[in-house]
Design an enzyme around this catalytic site. Structure first.
Site, PDB file in Angstrom:
ATOM      1  N   SER A  42       0.872  -1.174   0.000  1.00  0.00           N
ATOM      2  CA  SER A  42       0.000   0.000   0.000  1.00  0.00           C
ATOM      3  C   SER A  42       0.915   1.231   0.000  1.00  0.00           C
ATOM      4  CB  SER A  42      -0.902  -0.004   1.235  1.00  0.00           C
ATOM      5  OG  SER A  42      -0.146   0.004   2.422  1.00  0.00           O
ATOM      6  N   HIS A 147      -3.172  -6.017   2.393  1.00  0.00           N
ATOM      7  CA  HIS A 147      -2.249  -7.010   2.953  1.00  0.00           C
ATOM      8  C   HIS A 147      -2.905  -8.367   3.161  1.00  0.00           C
ATOM      9  CE1 HIS A 147       0.496  -3.676   4.813  1.00  0.00           C
ATOM     10  NE2 HIS A 147       0.466  -3.661   3.490  1.00  0.00           N
ATOM     11  N   GLN A 156      -6.688  -2.066   7.146  1.00  0.00           N
ATOM     12  CA  GLN A 156      -5.501  -2.842   6.762  1.00  0.00           C
ATOM     13  C   GLN A 156      -4.802  -3.523   7.946  1.00  0.00           C
ATOM     14  OE1 GLN A 156      -2.558  -1.347   3.671  1.00  0.00           O
ATOM     15  NE2 GLN A 156      -1.287  -1.193   5.488  1.00  0.00           N
ATOM     16  N   GLU A 157      -4.675  -2.790   9.069  1.00  0.00           N
ATOM     17  CA  GLU A 157      -3.882  -3.349  10.173  1.00  0.00           C
ATOM     18  C   GLU A 157      -4.531  -3.069  11.520  1.00  0.00           C
ATOM     19  OE1 GLU A 157       0.216  -2.014   9.808  1.00  0.00           O
ATOM     20  OE2 GLU A 157      -0.011  -1.992   7.629  1.00  0.00           O
ATOM     21  N   GLU A 200       1.912  -9.391   6.887  1.00  0.00           N
ATOM     22  CA  GLU A 200       2.750  -9.018   8.033  1.00  0.00           C
ATOM     23  C   GLU A 200       2.561  -9.953   9.215  1.00  0.00           C
ATOM     24  OE1 GLU A 200       2.059  -4.863   8.776  1.00  0.00           O
ATOM     25  OE2 GLU A 200       2.920  -4.294   6.849  1.00  0.00           O
ATOM     26  N   ASP A 236      -3.830   0.812  11.561  1.00  0.00           N
ATOM     27  CA  ASP A 236      -3.438   1.495  10.329  1.00  0.00           C
ATOM     28  C   ASP A 236      -4.597   1.306   9.358  1.00  0.00           C
ATOM     29  OD1 ASP A 236      -2.469   2.549   8.035  1.00  0.00           O
ATOM     30  OD2 ASP A 236      -0.701   1.259   7.874  1.00  0.00           O
ATOM     31  N   GLU A 281      -3.239   5.290  12.222  1.00  0.00           N
ATOM     32  CA  GLU A 281      -2.425   5.715  11.067  1.00  0.00           C
ATOM     33  C   GLU A 281      -3.315   5.864   9.831  1.00  0.00           C
ATOM     34  OE1 GLU A 281       1.021   3.158  10.718  1.00  0.00           O
ATOM     35  OE2 GLU A 281       1.015   3.354   8.533  1.00  0.00           O
ATOM     36  N   ASP A 308       1.306   8.271   7.163  1.00  0.00           N
ATOM     37  CA  ASP A 308       2.254   7.375   6.477  1.00  0.00           C
ATOM     38  C   ASP A 308       2.244   7.749   4.995  1.00  0.00           C
ATOM     39  OD1 ASP A 308       3.643   5.290   5.312  1.00  0.00           O
ATOM     40  OD2 ASP A 308       2.144   3.764   5.715  1.00  0.00           O
ATOM     41  N   LYS A 333       9.822   5.449   7.054  1.00  0.00           N
ATOM     42  CA  LYS A 333      10.248   4.289   6.261  1.00  0.00           C
ATOM     43  C   LYS A 333      11.352   4.767   5.327  1.00  0.00           C
ATOM     44  CE  LYS A 333       5.613   2.191   5.943  1.00  0.00           C
ATOM     45  NZ  LYS A 333       4.353   2.243   5.150  1.00  0.00           N
ATOM     46  N   SER A 360       9.431   2.313  10.875  1.00  0.00           N
ATOM     47  CA  SER A 360       8.543   1.226  10.439  1.00  0.00           C
ATOM     48  C   SER A 360       9.143   0.286   9.395  1.00  0.00           C
ATOM     49  CB  SER A 360       7.270   1.853   9.862  1.00  0.00           C
ATOM     50  OG  SER A 360       6.458   0.895   9.231  1.00  0.00           O
ATOM     51  N   HIS A 361       8.708  -0.953   9.476  1.00  0.00           N
ATOM     52  CA  HIS A 361       8.946  -1.958   8.428  1.00  0.00           C
ATOM     53  C   HIS A 361       8.052  -1.667   7.218  1.00  0.00           C
ATOM     54  CE1 HIS A 361       5.375  -4.722   9.843  1.00  0.00           C
ATOM     55  NE2 HIS A 361       5.014  -3.473   9.700  1.00  0.00           N
ATOM     56  N   LYS A 384       7.268   0.079  14.396  1.00  0.00           N
ATOM     57  CA  LYS A 384       6.196  -0.731  13.813  1.00  0.00           C
ATOM     58  C   LYS A 384       6.860  -1.837  13.006  1.00  0.00           C
ATOM     59  CE  LYS A 384       2.175  -0.182  10.835  1.00  0.00           C
ATOM     60  NZ  LYS A 384       1.767   0.490   9.597  1.00  0.00           N
TER      61      LYS A 384
HETATM   62  O1  LIG Z   1       1.006   0.798   5.268  1.00  0.00           O
HETATM   63  C1  LIG Z   1       1.961   0.517   5.992  1.00  0.00           C
HETATM   64  O2  LIG Z   1       2.188   1.151   6.997  1.00  0.00           O
HETATM   65  C2  LIG Z   1       2.934  -0.550   5.595  1.00  0.00           C
HETATM   66  C3  LIG Z   1       3.588  -1.320   6.674  1.00  0.00           C
HETATM   67  O3  LIG Z   1       2.718  -1.824   7.626  1.00  0.00           O
HETATM   68  O4  LIG Z   1       2.487  -1.300   4.544  1.00  0.00           O
HETATM   69  P1  LIG Z   1       3.214  -1.163   3.115  1.00  0.00           P
HETATM   70  O5  LIG Z   1       4.628  -1.533   3.333  1.00  0.00           O
HETATM   71  O6  LIG Z   1       2.476  -2.129   2.250  1.00  0.00           O
HETATM   72  O7  LIG Z   1       3.073   0.255   2.674  1.00  0.00           O
HETATM   73 MG   LIG Z   2       0.637   2.599   6.746  1.00  0.00          MG
END
Ligand SMILES: O=C(O)[C@@H](CO)OP(=O)(O)O
Ligand SMILES: [Mg+2]
Length: 414
Positions: A42, A147, A156-157, A200, A236, A281, A308, A333, A360-361, A384
């Site tokens: 995303s 995801h 998403q999360e 994830e 998120d 987020e 993000d 990131k 963040s990952h 994260k």
């Molecule tokens: O949206 C997000 O924050 C990330 C990580 O959780 O997802 P992606 O790496 O797919 O952008």
């Molecule tokens: Mg995000």
């Protein structure tokens, strides 16, 4: 002289989705650094481009030659100049010629080689000898949206933060306990649940967003009570993925509901208040600074509202967000911006303006644990990075090692 670069190697490796990415080795006279780049699913539209057309193969031999000839003989300590050279070599604004994943992997490997040349771990090289704060892990419990597969929740999360944990070991095991409890709770709502997981490592249940929010809160409370520490739910929403620009609505397919921006503000505010959310987020589309600002004005005193896709780790875009009071947290990131020095500049601006940086990952990861060092070295109070799964625990276990190394380690404060 210890940190003069003698060799650079770039190779194609697997990421956690089975896609190719790059890993870079930098060898100095007295040290060695290795770093790999992750990939998003995303992604924000203003992120730098990961790889040029043709993918990793298109840049492999060519980039190695060009980068090799530019960097050999340079001092790995001169990271800012090296990052500038990488931008010049690429020659485009969005790094689409050699790819932001290539430049960020080189940049991080150079920093690790510089640290190694002086026999220092990266977090200490970046943060100095007084660094002693460890980040709270923001753990991923359930996955939906981009995801996950069909029939998953739209959000998403579903995340948790063990805000009452006294140390990293306690924190990461609290998260894994919530993850385990959620599996049991999902089974009570979704009798066909197979134990499937998303990108994830969060569970992917076939339940509504509301049902997912309920069991997320229940798992936090139950496990928190058992362990005697406060665990708070977080999200998120990755709302750019839900936003239908033509209709001007957020589309919640699982629930069969569409929300305009006003409805979305009320919906998210209600979730934050009902479930005592610690962190939310991307509650709005990446272009909607105004929606972010309205929500932050309403609930920013009790919840972290994080950008993000909104900020994409970009200092100039963050500056606009600060001016508008759009958010009180920012996801960091490194591969969104393409270099460690630009990542550092964004973190610095955030901290100067009381915007909480959250290292963040990405959803596609490798076992590279550099972000654990960045979170500690750059003073990010949260990281994260998932809760379980090989590429996620690589970072969490590295944090445990860092905690053990630090003489006066304690958890960060907000
Ligand atoms: O949206 C997000 O924050 C990330 C990580 O959780 O997802 P992606 O790496 O797919 O952008
Ligand atoms: Mg995000």
């Amino acid at each position: 002289m210890d940190s003069i670069i003698e060799d650079v190697q770039i190779r194609k490796i697997l990421d956690s989705r089975g896609n190719p990415t790059v890993e870079v080795d930098v060898i100095t006279w007295n040290g060695f650094g290795r770093a790999a780049a992750p990939s998003g699913a995303s992604t924000g539209s203003r992120e730098v481009v990961s790889f040029p057309e043709g993918g990793v193969d298109a840049i492999l031999s060519e980039a190695e030659d060009i980068i090799y000839s530019e960097l050999i003989g340079m001092d790995a300590e001169d990271i800012v100049t090296i990052d500038e050279i990488l931008r010049e070599v690429d020659g485009t604004e969005n790094l689409s010629a050699i790819g932001g994943n290539t430049t960020v992997a080189v940049s991080m490997a150079v920093a690790k080689a510089a640290a190694s040349s002086y026999n220092l771990p990266l977090y200490k090289y970046l943060g100095g000898n007084f660094v002693n704060e460890l980040p709270f892990p923001l753990g991923n419990m359930m996955n939906g949206g981009a995801h996950a597969g069909i029939n998953a929740p739209d959000i998403q999360e579903f995340l948790v933060v063990p805000v009452g944990a006294n140390n990293v070991v306690e924190a990461v095991f609290a998260n894994s306990s919530v993850h385990k409890r959620l599996k049991e709770l999902i089974q009570t709502k979704d009798s066909n649940f197979t134990g499937g997981k998303g990108d994830e490592g969060g569970w992917v249940p076939n339940i509504t967003n509301d049902a997912a929010l309920e069991i997320q809160a229940q798992a936090c409370e139950e496990v928190g009570d058992e362990l005697g520490i406060e665990i708070r739910p977080s999200l998120d929403m990755a709302s750019s993925e839900l936003w239908d620009a033509d209709e001007g609505k957020y589309v919640y397919a699982q629930d069969g509901i569409k929300r305009d921006t006003g409805d979305q503000i009320e919906f998210v505010k209600d979730i934050i208040e009902t479930y005592n959310m610690f962190y939310v987020e991307d509650p709005f589309d990446e272009s909607d600074f105004d929606g972010f600002a309205q929500l932050t004005a309403k609930v920013g005193d009790k919840c972290l509202i994080c950008g993000d896709d909104l900020f994409v780790t970009n200092k100039e875009i963050l500056a606009k967000g600060i001016e508008m009071n759009a958010a009180n947290a920012i996801i960091i990131k490194p591969n969104q911006i393409g270099s460690l020095s630009e990542t550092y500049a964004t973190v610095k601006l955030a901290k100067e303006n009381n915007v909480v940086p959250v290292v963040s990952h990405r959803s596609g990861e490798t076992t590279d644990a550099t972000i654990a060092h960045l979170a500690v070295g750059l003073g990010s109070p949260m990281i994260k990075t998932g809760a379980i799964g090989g590429e996620r625990i690589a970072k969490l276990n590295e944090l445990i090692r860092i905690e053990e190394e630090l003489p006066n380690a304690h958890m960060a404060s907000f």
